[in-house]
Design a protein around this motif. Structure first.
Motif, PDB file in Angstrom:
ATOM      1  N   ALA A   1     -21.406  25.272 -53.602  1.00  8.54           N
ATOM      2  CA  ALA A   1     -20.506  26.274 -54.180  1.00  8.54           C
ATOM      3  C   ALA A   1     -20.967  27.682 -53.830  1.00  8.54           C
ATOM      4  CB  ALA A   1     -20.426  26.095 -55.694  1.00  8.54           C
ATOM      5  N   VAL A   2     -22.275  27.905 -53.844  1.00  3.91           N
ATOM      6  CA  VAL A   2     -22.798  29.215 -53.456  1.00  3.91           C
ATOM      7  C   VAL A   2     -22.469  29.499 -51.995  1.00  3.91           C
ATOM      8  CG1 VAL A   2     -24.894  30.589 -53.138  1.00  3.91           C
ATOM      9  CG2 VAL A   2     -24.612  29.190 -55.199  1.00  3.91           C
ATOM     10  N   ASN A   3     -22.605  28.487 -51.138  1.00  2.03           N
ATOM     11  CA  ASN A   3     -22.250  28.664 -49.725  1.00  2.03           C
ATOM     12  C   ASN A   3     -20.771  29.012 -49.565  1.00  2.03           C
ATOM     13  OD1 ASN A   3     -24.806  28.173 -48.713  1.00  2.03           O
ATOM     14  ND2 ASN A   3     -24.462  25.974 -48.444  1.00  2.03           N
ATOM     15  N   ILE A   4     -19.915  28.372 -50.358  1.00  2.00           N
ATOM     16  CA  ILE A   4     -18.479  28.650 -50.286  1.00  2.00           C
ATOM     17  C   ILE A   4     -18.199  30.110 -50.649  1.00  2.00           C
ATOM     18  CG2 ILE A   4     -16.272  28.189 -51.447  1.00  2.00           C
ATOM     19  CD1 ILE A   4     -17.103  25.228 -51.545  1.00  2.00           C
ATOM     20  N   ILE A   5     -18.850  30.582 -51.696  1.00  2.00           N
ATOM     21  CA  ILE A   5     -18.650  31.983 -52.102  1.00  2.00           C
ATOM     22  C   ILE A   5     -19.149  32.921 -51.014  1.00  2.00           C
ATOM     23  CG2 ILE A   5     -19.274  33.736 -53.807  1.00  2.00           C
ATOM     24  CD1 ILE A   5     -19.627  31.381 -55.819  1.00  2.00           C
ATOM     25  N   ARG A   6     -20.321  32.632 -50.490  1.00  2.00           N
ATOM     26  CA  ARG A   6     -20.921  33.511 -49.483  1.00  2.00           C
ATOM     27  C   ARG A   6     -20.084  33.579 -48.211  1.00  2.00           C
ATOM     28  NH1 ARG A   6     -26.329  31.240 -47.289  1.00  2.00           N
ATOM     29  NH2 ARG A   6     -24.815  29.983 -46.164  1.00  2.00           N
ATOM     30  N   ASN A   7     -19.483  32.450 -47.836  1.00  2.00           N
ATOM     31  CA  ASN A   7     -18.745  32.374 -46.566  1.00  2.00           C
ATOM     32  C   ASN A   7     -17.236  32.542 -46.731  1.00  2.00           C
ATOM     33  OD1 ASN A   7     -21.176  31.802 -45.191  1.00  2.00           O
ATOM     34  ND2 ASN A   7     -20.967  29.606 -45.617  1.00  2.00           N
ATOM     35  N   HIS A   8     -16.793  32.970 -47.914  1.00  2.00           N
ATOM     36  CA  HIS A   8     -15.354  32.984 -48.206  1.00  2.00           C
ATOM     37  C   HIS A   8     -14.558  33.817 -47.208  1.00  2.00           C
ATOM     38  CE1 HIS A   8     -11.752  32.471 -50.498  1.00  2.00           C
ATOM     39  NE2 HIS A   8     -11.657  33.741 -50.834  1.00  2.00           N
ATOM     40  N   SER A   9     -15.023  34.988 -46.882  1.00  2.00           N
ATOM     41  CA  SER A   9     -14.284  35.851 -45.955  1.00  2.00           C
ATOM     42  C   SER A   9     -14.185  35.227 -44.572  1.00  2.00           C
ATOM     43  CB  SER A   9     -14.961  37.228 -45.860  1.00  2.00           C
ATOM     44  OG  SER A   9     -14.915  37.894 -47.109  1.00  2.00           O
ATOM     45  N   GLU A  10     -15.282  34.650 -44.098  1.00  2.00           N
ATOM     46  CA  GLU A  10     -15.274  34.009 -42.781  1.00  2.00           C
ATOM     47  C   GLU A  10     -14.339  32.805 -42.775  1.00  2.00           C
ATOM     48  OE1 GLU A  10     -19.235  33.022 -41.638  1.00  2.00           O
ATOM     49  OE2 GLU A  10     -20.010  35.037 -42.012  1.00  2.00           O
ATOM     50  N   ASP A  11     -14.380  32.017 -43.849  1.00  2.00           N
ATOM     51  CA  ASP A  11     -13.497  30.849 -43.926  1.00  2.00           C
ATOM     52  C   ASP A  11     -12.025  31.277 -43.934  1.00  2.00           C
ATOM     53  OD1 ASP A  11     -15.597  29.007 -43.980  1.00  2.00           O
ATOM     54  OD2 ASP A  11     -15.767  29.110 -46.161  1.00  2.00           O
ATOM     55  N   MET A  12     -11.709  32.292 -44.700  1.00  2.00           N
ATOM     56  CA  MET A  12     -10.328  32.775 -44.761  1.00  2.00           C
ATOM     57  C   MET A  12      -9.856  33.261 -43.397  1.00  2.00           C
ATOM     58  SD  MET A  12      -9.048  32.449 -47.850  1.00  2.00           S
ATOM     59  CE  MET A  12      -7.812  33.735 -48.100  1.00  2.00           C
ATOM     60  N   ALA A  13     -10.762  33.865 -42.628  1.00  2.00           N
ATOM     61  CA  ALA A  13     -10.405  34.371 -41.303  1.00  2.00           C
ATOM     62  C   ALA A  13     -10.025  33.238 -40.353  1.00  2.00           C
ATOM     63  CB  ALA A  13     -11.562  35.180 -40.723  1.00  2.00           C
ATOM     64  N   ARG A  14     -10.569  32.030 -40.600  1.00  3.38           N
ATOM     65  CA  ARG A  14     -10.211  30.882 -39.752  1.00  3.38           C
ATOM     66  C   ARG A  14      -9.148  29.997 -40.411  1.00  3.38           C
ATOM     67  NH1 ARG A  14     -13.321  26.030 -40.765  1.00  3.38           N
ATOM     68  NH2 ARG A  14     -14.833  26.307 -42.445  1.00  3.38           N
ATOM     69  N   GLY A  15      -8.544  30.512 -41.483  1.00  5.45           N
ATOM     70  CA  GLY A  15      -7.426  29.812 -42.102  1.00  5.45           C
ATOM     71  C   GLY A  15      -7.797  28.737 -43.090  1.00  5.45           C
ATOM     72  N   VAL A  16      -9.015  28.786 -43.623  1.00  9.95           N
ATOM     73  CA  VAL A  16      -9.466  27.774 -44.582  1.00  9.95           C
ATOM     74  C   VAL A  16      -9.869  28.471 -45.882  1.00  9.95           C
ATOM     75  CG1 VAL A  16     -11.195  26.014 -45.092  1.00  9.95           C
ATOM     76  CG2 VAL A  16     -10.266  26.219 -42.774  1.00  9.95           C
ATOM     77  N   ASP A  17      -9.369  27.938 -47.001  1.00  7.27           N
ATOM     78  CA  ASP A  17      -9.675  28.520 -48.307  1.00  7.27           C
ATOM     79  C   ASP A  17     -10.159  27.409 -49.230  1.00  7.27           C
ATOM     80  OD1 ASP A  17      -9.920  29.958 -50.604  1.00  7.27           O
ATOM     81  OD2 ASP A  17      -7.795  30.488 -50.788  1.00  7.27           O
ATOM     82  N   PHE A  18     -11.441  27.440 -49.587  1.00  9.97           N
ATOM     83  CA  PHE A  18     -12.008  26.420 -50.455  1.00  9.97           C
ATOM     84  C   PHE A  18     -11.814  26.735 -51.938  1.00  9.97           C
ATOM     85  CE2 PHE A  18     -14.531  25.872 -46.533  1.00  9.97           C
ATOM     86  CZ  PHE A  18     -14.343  24.514 -46.320  1.00  9.97           C
ATOM     87  N   PHE A  19     -11.242  27.892 -52.248  1.00 11.06           N
ATOM     88  CA  PHE A  19     -10.968  28.227 -53.646  1.00 11.06           C
ATOM     89  C   PHE A  19      -9.711  27.483 -54.107  1.00 11.06           C
ATOM     90  CE2 PHE A  19     -13.134  32.561 -54.497  1.00 11.06           C
ATOM     91  CZ  PHE A  19     -14.216  32.226 -53.695  1.00 11.06           C
ATOM     92  N   PRO A  20      -9.754  26.807 -55.256  1.00 11.57           N
ATOM     93  CA  PRO A  20      -8.524  26.220 -55.799  1.00 11.57           C
ATOM     94  C   PRO A  20      -7.459  27.294 -56.012  1.00 11.57           C
ATOM     95  CG  PRO A  20     -10.446  25.338 -56.933  1.00 11.57           C
ATOM     96  CD  PRO A  20     -10.944  26.468 -56.069  1.00 11.57           C
ATOM     97  N   GLU A  21      -6.209  26.862 -56.044  1.00 10.71           N
ATOM     98  CA  GLU A  21      -5.094  27.805 -56.183  1.00 10.71           C
ATOM     99  C   GLU A  21      -5.248  28.640 -57.456  1.00 10.71           C
ATOM    100  OE1 GLU A  21      -1.649  25.368 -56.030  1.00 10.71           O
ATOM    101  OE2 GLU A  21      -1.906  24.858 -53.907  1.00 10.71           O
ATOM    102  N   ALA A  22      -5.044  29.944 -57.309  1.00 10.36           N
ATOM    103  CA  ALA A  22      -5.105  30.927 -58.401  1.00 10.36           C
ATOM    104  C   ALA A  22      -6.524  31.210 -58.880  1.00 10.36           C
ATOM    105  CB  ALA A  22      -4.237  30.486 -59.582  1.00 10.36           C
TER     106      ALA A  22
END
Length: 273
Positions: A181-202
């Protein structure tokens, strides 16, 4: 250079966070944990590869899983070649050499590592095919279990294999989930840039921070119950760095600096003396 010496060099290049606690483990356990880390890193690099499309990722991951499931006394020199050779020009060294990492562990525990890696490769293939669509917290739980919580369970089996250390397996899952979960938070911007969002909706960043901290509380319970010894020494470093990363992100930093990491590890070393 011998295989293990070479493995340590690859380990150091791919993750200083885990290199430090792994090299502090006693021999035997050290090779087992290094084997597990490098096998899992090999498939993780495929899941995250920027030049492979999702269907190709799924195919490669399932191929690796099937080869690992066929392991008995080991693997033929070319066991993974046919499955990976068509992409050897873009796959990293740690992925191409997965056979070597698979045979690095002592024979009495190696099949457990093959099983964990094969299962995780299949789960990663599923998530690649669905483009990592996370709609609900239950989806997030499934993903974080598949790629990290199950690692906590495997580590518990490695501790038990080495010296009989028994652990709470629910807490072991929380240990892996919290780090992921910490990795997901840290990499959120990079993931979003490649079209992937690990955050649940809302979900907001605060929601994900709360999710991470809930699971890190289980990780705290996990480490608190470990006796003094190699398992505790290993787990304390990534857990300390996970908390440090959350604090850094909450204070507006992108990640922990190298000096931050060194300071946290030195502080932990002093406390354990």
């Amino acid at each position: 250079m011998d295989l293990y010496g070479d493995a340590l060099n690859i380990l150091k290049e791919t993750s200083r966070t885990f290199y430090i606690p792994i090299i502090q483990l006693p021999l035997g356990l050290q090779e087992a944990v290094a084997s597990a880390y490098l096998c899992l890193r090999a498939i993780d690099e495929i899941e995250d590869h920027s030049e492979l499309d999702n269907l190709t990722k799924a195919k490669l991951l399932r191929t690796i899983s099937l080869i690992l499931q066929a392991g008995g006394d080991g693997f033929a020199v070319d066991a993974f070649y046919k499955g990976l050779n068509s992409h050897e020009h873009i796959l990293p060294e740690v992925s191409l050499r997965i056979r070597e990492w698979a045979i690095l562990a002592p024979a009495s525990i190696a099949p457990r590592i093959w099983d964990a890696t094969a299962a995780m490769a299949d789960r990663m293939a599923y998530w690649a095919e669905t483009n990592w669509k996370i709609h609900t917290e239950s989806d997030l739980d499934r993903y974080t279990f598949g790629v990290a919580g199950a690692v906590g369970l495997m580590l518990s089996d490695l501790w038990a294999w080495y010296d009989g250390t028994q652990t709470n397996r629910i807490h072991a899952i929380g240990f892996g989930r919290g780090l992921q979960a910490v990795n997901i938070i840290r990499n959120h911007s990079e993931d979003m840039a490649r079209g992937v969002d690990f955050f649940p909706e809302a979900w907001s960043a605060e929601d994900m921070h709360n999710y991470a901290r809930r699971n890190l509380e289980l990780a705290d319970a996990y480490t608190s119950a470990l006796p003094d010894g190699p398992a505790l020494d290993f787990c304390q470093i990534p857990l300390t760095l996970a908390y440090g990363t959350l604090d850094a992100l909450a204070n507006g930093k992108d990640k922990l600096s190298r000096s931050d990491v060194i300071a946290l590890i030195e502080q932990l070393t002093k406390m354990s003396r």
